[in-house]
Design a protein around this motif. Structure first.
Motif, PDB file in Angstrom:
ATOM      1  N   GLY A 212     162.334  24.277  29.841  1.00  0.00           N
ATOM      2  CA  GLY A 212     163.220  25.144  28.946  1.00  0.00           C
ATOM      3  C   GLY A 212     162.994  25.167  27.560  1.00  0.00           C
ATOM      4  O   GLY A 212     163.714  26.011  26.965  1.00  0.00           O
ATOM      5  N   GLN A 213     162.160  24.535  26.962  1.00  0.00           N
ATOM      6  CA  GLN A 213     161.770  24.203  25.421  1.00  0.00           C
ATOM      7  C   GLN A 213     160.359  24.425  25.151  1.00  0.00           C
ATOM      8  O   GLN A 213     159.490  24.531  26.079  1.00  0.00           O
ATOM      9  CB  GLN A 213     162.055  22.703  25.195  1.00  0.00           C
ATOM     10  N   ASP A 214     160.195  25.178  23.962  1.00  0.00           N
ATOM     11  CA  ASP A 214     158.758  25.399  23.679  1.00  0.00           C
ATOM     12  C   ASP A 214     157.836  24.409  23.644  1.00  0.00           C
ATOM     13  O   ASP A 214     158.447  23.162  22.918  1.00  0.00           O
ATOM     14  CB  ASP A 214     158.967  26.114  22.117  1.00  0.00           C
ATOM     15  N   ALA A 215     156.599  24.322  24.296  1.00  0.00           N
ATOM     16  CA  ALA A 215     155.891  23.241  24.052  1.00  0.00           C
ATOM     17  C   ALA A 215     154.356  24.048  24.059  1.00  0.00           C
ATOM     18  O   ALA A 215     153.826  24.699  24.910  1.00  0.00           O
ATOM     19  CB  ALA A 215     155.885  22.577  25.409  1.00  0.00           C
ATOM     20  N   LEU A 216     153.757  23.731  22.830  1.00  0.00           N
ATOM     21  CA  LEU A 216     152.354  24.224  22.552  1.00  0.00           C
ATOM     22  C   LEU A 216     151.398  23.668  23.704  1.00  0.00           C
ATOM     23  O   LEU A 216     151.334  22.332  23.903  1.00  0.00           O
ATOM     24  CB  LEU A 216     151.893  23.918  21.355  1.00  0.00           C
ATOM     25  N   THR A 217     150.896  24.662  24.634  1.00  0.00           N
ATOM     26  CA  THR A 217     150.170  24.328  25.737  1.00  0.00           C
ATOM     27  C   THR A 217     148.680  24.871  25.696  1.00  0.00           C
ATOM     28  O   THR A 217     148.533  26.049  25.386  1.00  0.00           O
ATOM     29  CB  THR A 217     150.901  24.587  26.988  1.00  0.00           C
ATOM     30  N   ALA A 218     147.463  23.994  25.829  1.00  0.00           N
ATOM     31  CA  ALA A 218     146.251  24.558  25.789  1.00  0.00           C
ATOM     32  C   ALA A 218     145.866  25.446  27.080  1.00  0.00           C
ATOM     33  O   ALA A 218     146.539  25.306  28.120  1.00  0.00           O
ATOM     34  CB  ALA A 218     145.243  23.485  26.058  1.00  0.00           C
ATOM     35  N   LEU A 219     145.363  26.672  26.631  1.00  0.00           N
ATOM     36  CA  LEU A 219     145.015  27.579  27.916  1.00  0.00           C
ATOM     37  C   LEU A 219     143.651  27.338  28.436  1.00  0.00           C
ATOM     38  O   LEU A 219     143.111  28.041  29.232  1.00  0.00           O
ATOM     39  CB  LEU A 219     144.998  29.060  27.172  1.00  0.00           C
ATOM     40  N   SER A 220     143.107  26.363  27.789  1.00  0.00           N
ATOM     41  CA  SER A 220     141.622  25.986  28.347  1.00  0.00           C
ATOM     42  C   SER A 220     141.450  26.089  29.951  1.00  0.00           C
ATOM     43  O   SER A 220     140.438  26.648  30.217  1.00  0.00           O
ATOM     44  CB  SER A 220     141.109  24.243  27.914  1.00  0.00           C
ATOM     45  N   ALA A 221     142.308  25.360  30.645  1.00  0.00           N
ATOM     46  CA  ALA A 221     142.087  25.363  32.164  1.00  0.00           C
ATOM     47  C   ALA A 221     142.081  27.099  32.710  1.00  0.00           C
ATOM     48  O   ALA A 221     141.008  27.275  33.498  1.00  0.00           O
ATOM     49  CB  ALA A 221     143.044  24.537  32.963  1.00  0.00           C
ATOM     50  N   ALA A 222     142.813  27.838  32.225  1.00  0.00           N
ATOM     51  CA  ALA A 222     142.800  29.052  32.602  1.00  0.00           C
ATOM     52  C   ALA A 222     141.728  29.863  32.068  1.00  0.00           C
ATOM     53  O   ALA A 222     141.035  30.742  32.842  1.00  0.00           O
ATOM     54  CB  ALA A 222     144.193  29.909  32.311  1.00  0.00           C
ATOM     55  N   ASP A 223     141.440  29.799  30.862  1.00  0.00           N
ATOM     56  CA  ASP A 223     140.372  30.279  30.251  1.00  0.00           C
ATOM     57  C   ASP A 223     139.028  30.025  31.062  1.00  0.00           C
ATOM     58  O   ASP A 223     138.134  30.784  31.258  1.00  0.00           O
ATOM     59  CB  ASP A 223     140.219  29.876  28.775  1.00  0.00           C
ATOM     60  N   LEU A 224     138.687  28.497  31.462  1.00  0.00           N
ATOM     61  CA  LEU A 224     137.571  28.059  32.088  1.00  0.00           C
ATOM     62  C   LEU A 224     137.647  28.946  33.548  1.00  0.00           C
ATOM     63  O   LEU A 224     136.496  29.304  33.933  1.00  0.00           O
ATOM     64  CB  LEU A 224     137.572  26.774  32.092  1.00  0.00           C
ATOM     65  N   ALA A 225     138.634  28.884  33.993  1.00  0.00           N
ATOM     66  CA  ALA A 225     138.876  29.447  35.539  1.00  0.00           C
ATOM     67  C   ALA A 225     138.431  30.834  35.544  1.00  0.00           C
ATOM     68  O   ALA A 225     137.498  31.382  36.472  1.00  0.00           O
ATOM     69  CB  ALA A 225     140.163  29.085  36.045  1.00  0.00           C
ATOM     70  N   LEU A 226     138.693  31.705  34.460  1.00  0.00           N
ATOM     71  CA  LEU A 226     138.588  33.125  34.481  1.00  0.00           C
ATOM     72  C   LEU A 226     137.200  33.234  34.175  1.00  0.00           C
ATOM     73  O   LEU A 226     136.451  34.193  34.544  1.00  0.00           O
ATOM     74  CB  LEU A 226     139.385  33.660  33.490  1.00  0.00           C
ATOM     75  N   LYS A 227     136.676  32.367  33.106  1.00  0.00           N
ATOM     76  CA  LYS A 227     135.243  32.867  32.745  1.00  0.00           C
ATOM     77  C   LYS A 227     134.249  32.551  33.801  1.00  0.00           C
ATOM     78  O   LYS A 227     133.064  33.026  34.142  1.00  0.00           O
ATOM     79  CB  LYS A 227     134.868  31.913  31.627  1.00  0.00           C
ATOM     80  N   TYR A 228     134.401  31.313  34.772  1.00  0.00           N
ATOM     81  CA  TYR A 228     133.573  30.823  35.512  1.00  0.00           C
ATOM     82  C   TYR A 228     133.961  30.897  37.113  1.00  0.00           C
ATOM     83  O   TYR A 228     133.195  30.427  37.966  1.00  0.00           O
ATOM     84  CB  TYR A 228     133.269  29.362  35.547  1.00  0.00           C
ATOM     85  N   ASP A 229     134.991  31.837  37.295  1.00  0.00           N
ATOM     86  CA  ASP A 229     135.726  32.156  38.456  1.00  0.00           C
ATOM     87  C   ASP A 229     135.919  31.082  39.401  1.00  0.00           C
ATOM     88  O   ASP A 229     135.405  30.633  40.452  1.00  0.00           O
ATOM     89  CB  ASP A 229     134.266  32.924  39.331  1.00  0.00           C
ATOM     90  N   ALA A 230     136.594  30.083  38.491  1.00  0.00           N
ATOM     91  CA  ALA A 230     136.741  28.755  39.419  1.00  0.00           C
ATOM     92  C   ALA A 230     138.292  28.905  39.988  1.00  0.00           C
ATOM     93  O   ALA A 230     139.068  29.299  39.435  1.00  0.00           O
ATOM     94  CB  ALA A 230     136.677  27.666  38.225  1.00  0.00           C
ATOM     95  N   LEU A 231     138.550  28.113  40.982  1.00  0.00           N
ATOM     96  CA  LEU A 231     139.776  27.989  41.537  1.00  0.00           C
ATOM     97  C   LEU A 231     140.733  26.938  40.616  1.00  0.00           C
ATOM     98  O   LEU A 231     140.153  25.965  40.295  1.00  0.00           O
ATOM     99  CB  LEU A 231     139.635  27.345  42.918  1.00  0.00           C
TER     100      LEU A 231
END
Length: 300
Positions: A212-231
């Motif tokens: 419930g609090q703001d937490a700066l979080t890296a988007l790297s896992a999602a970005d990599l998954a979308l770029k390389y069609d990774a599960l």
């Protein structure tokens, strides 16, 4: 080492002291050394390093209604889990044997098997929970080719033997940095499975929610998954009541879509598990740092 008792000492001397304690612990039987290291971290190191204070401050921020008795319990139990995790990572084959004592479970196993058979890349996301290397050890034993991204330690003497220790659990390993990232991407594109820790404050991350609090979080896992069609599959090593063995949990894959939505789902997954086992998450992290004025949302 970053604890306050090491301040003022040279990196080499800090490492010598750590190696001495580590070597003495490793002489003991596994079932003794793990709880003893937990006790040492909880009773001796945590008060000196300010870990208890940080646990209390984080709990007050996100769980302000927690009973005082539970707060006091977590002040001791969280560093105990940290200490156990540390010595387990240095215990090599003995640790791996505990991780593989029971088969992994969860709705994501079938998807992992299918991706492995098809040579599809997979990103295994987890957090500093339970023992974050337990699921990696267990899934490698299942026959998966799993690499991991790690952040090099600031003390180079400590980093040398730390990398050797995590290498005994499994390889390849990729150090954060340009070269490591290039090797990691090559591995992922080749159909490998990559383990990522997603629960630390990242100044270049997106403003998402955790407890419930703001937490700066890296988007790297999602970005990599979308770029390389990774599960994308959340996995955890949940410490059992005996303090020595684990339930290896493999959750259902996270659906591809908007990177922020995917990453929020990762935060939500870890939050659910932490609420069920609060003593197993590393509340000593500065997860909810103040967002600086110069910060720019990568999604803007």
């Amino acid at each position: 080492m970053t604890t306050s008792e090491g301040r003022g000492l040279s990196p080499w001397l800090q490492d010598r002291l750590f190696r001495g304690v580590l070597g003495a612990l490793l002489l003991l039987p596994y079932s003794w050394r793990v709880p003893l290291c937990g006790w040492l971290m909880s009773r001796l190191v945590a008060p000196l390093a300010g870990y208890r204070r940080r646990v209390r401050e984080n709990l007050a921020k996100v769980l302000p209604d927690l009973p005082e008795a539970e707060v006091r319990r977590l002040e001791r139990a969280v560093p105990d889990n940290v200490g156990r995790t540390l010595i387990e990572i240095y215990s090599g084959a003995e640790f791996v044997a505990r991780c593989t004592a029971s088969a992994p479970t969860g709705p994501g196993l079938a998807a992992l098997d299918a991706a492995h058979a098809a040579g599809r890349p997979v990103i295994l996301v987890t957090g500093h929970f339970g023992n974050y290397d337990a699921s990696r050890a267990a899934l490698i034993a299942r026959g998966y080719n799993i690499g991991a991204l790690y952040r090099p330690m600031s003390n180079p003497f400590f980093n040398d033997h730390y990398v050797r220790a995590i290498s005994r659990i499994g390889t390849p390993l990729f150090a954060r940095g340009r070269r490591g990232m290039a090797e990691m991407v090559k591995f992922l594109r080749g159909g490998g499975m990559l383990g990522l820790l997603m629960d630390q404050w990242m100044q270049t991350g997106a403003r998402l929610q955790f407890f419930g609090q703001d937490a700066l979080t890296a988007l790297s896992a999602a970005d990599l998954a979308l770029k390389y069609d990774a599960l994308v599959v959340p996995t955890y090593g949940v410490r059992r009541a005996d303090g020595l063995t684990f339930d290896i949990v493999v959750e259902a894959p996270i659906e591809h879509g908007d990177p922020a939505v995917m990453t929020q789902a990762m935060n939500d997954s870890l939050e659910r598990l932490t609420r069920a086992h609060p003593e197993q998450w590393f509340w000593i992290h500065r997860r909810w740092k103040d967002i600086p004025e110069w910060w720019q949302d990568p999604l803007a």
